[in-house]
Design an enzyme around this catalytic site. Sequence first.
Site, short mmCIF file in Angstrom:
data_model
loop_
_atom_site.label_atom_id
_atom_site.label_comp_id
_atom_site.label_asym_id
_atom_site.label_seq_id
_atom_site.Cartn_x
_atom_site.Cartn_y
_atom_site.Cartn_z
CG HIS A 1 4.20 2.44 5.85
ND1 HIS A 1 5.17 1.53 5.48
CD2 HIS A 1 4.09 3.29 4.78
CE1 HIS A 1 5.60 1.79 4.26
NE2 HIS A 1 4.97 2.87 3.82
CB ALA B 1 2.96 9.86 6.69
CD GLU C 1 6.57 -0.49 7.69
OE1 GLU C 1 5.59 -0.69 6.92
OE2 GLU C 1 7.31 0.50 7.58
#
Length: 257
Positions: free
Chosen positions: A218, A220, A199
């Site tokens: 990333h 949510a 990420e």
Amino acid sequence: LKSARWIQGSSAGIGQMMEKYGFNDSLSKIMITTASGIHKKPLAEFVLMGILMHYRGFDKIQKFRQDKIWDRYSTDDLEGKVVGIVGLGNIGMEIARLCKAAGMTVFGLDLVEKSENIDRYFAPADLSEMLPQLSVLVLALPLTSDSYRLIGKKEIYLLPKGTLFINISRGSVVDELELISALRSGYLAGAVLDVFETEPLPVDSPLWDLDNVLLSPHSASTTNLENSRLTDLFCENLSRYLTGQPFINLYDPKRKY
């Protein structure tokens, strides 16, 4: 940080960060608390959103609108679908509650047996027994040495063809290359992903271009109520720190959560 006595984390899964910065070796002097439970509602809602989008044909609705097509169609009910949740912490249990309310059968796998909203409990050793019975697999467990790449090629192909795969835990709990392969071939019907092995997700990752993947950066768990919830938790733990009461969500360096 030499004079620090307590650190309040802003997420539940802080094990990797604690390892990276060496805090696991400092806990005799520094107490660390996590934000476990703060993000359970938005993450559970994200999971339910992904399930509904998949079974109620969101992609088809969008395409019909884009192409100006008026053509009646049929989709799937959630009733009768079996969701398997790996990790029954605060987040996993909230996912179970929402899925149960939506009419799904809920299987749960965890180190500790839970029963509320869980139709059938599985111990970690029984993962291979649970997977072939699922319509949806949801990963909601912390990343530890035991959970690293817990879902590999063997586990993916134990799932029935057409399973929906959802990961809101950490990207490294699944072998991402094997996941991509199963999505490309159509063995897995789709994936709902908020986390990835690397990420930010590299621009050359095939996941960006797969039509059967709902991809979230990333984010949510990030909602308009996140900061107020974190502040409330911090203030409660600060009060406990000042009065010598036990902390909420004390981090365990052995478990890494």
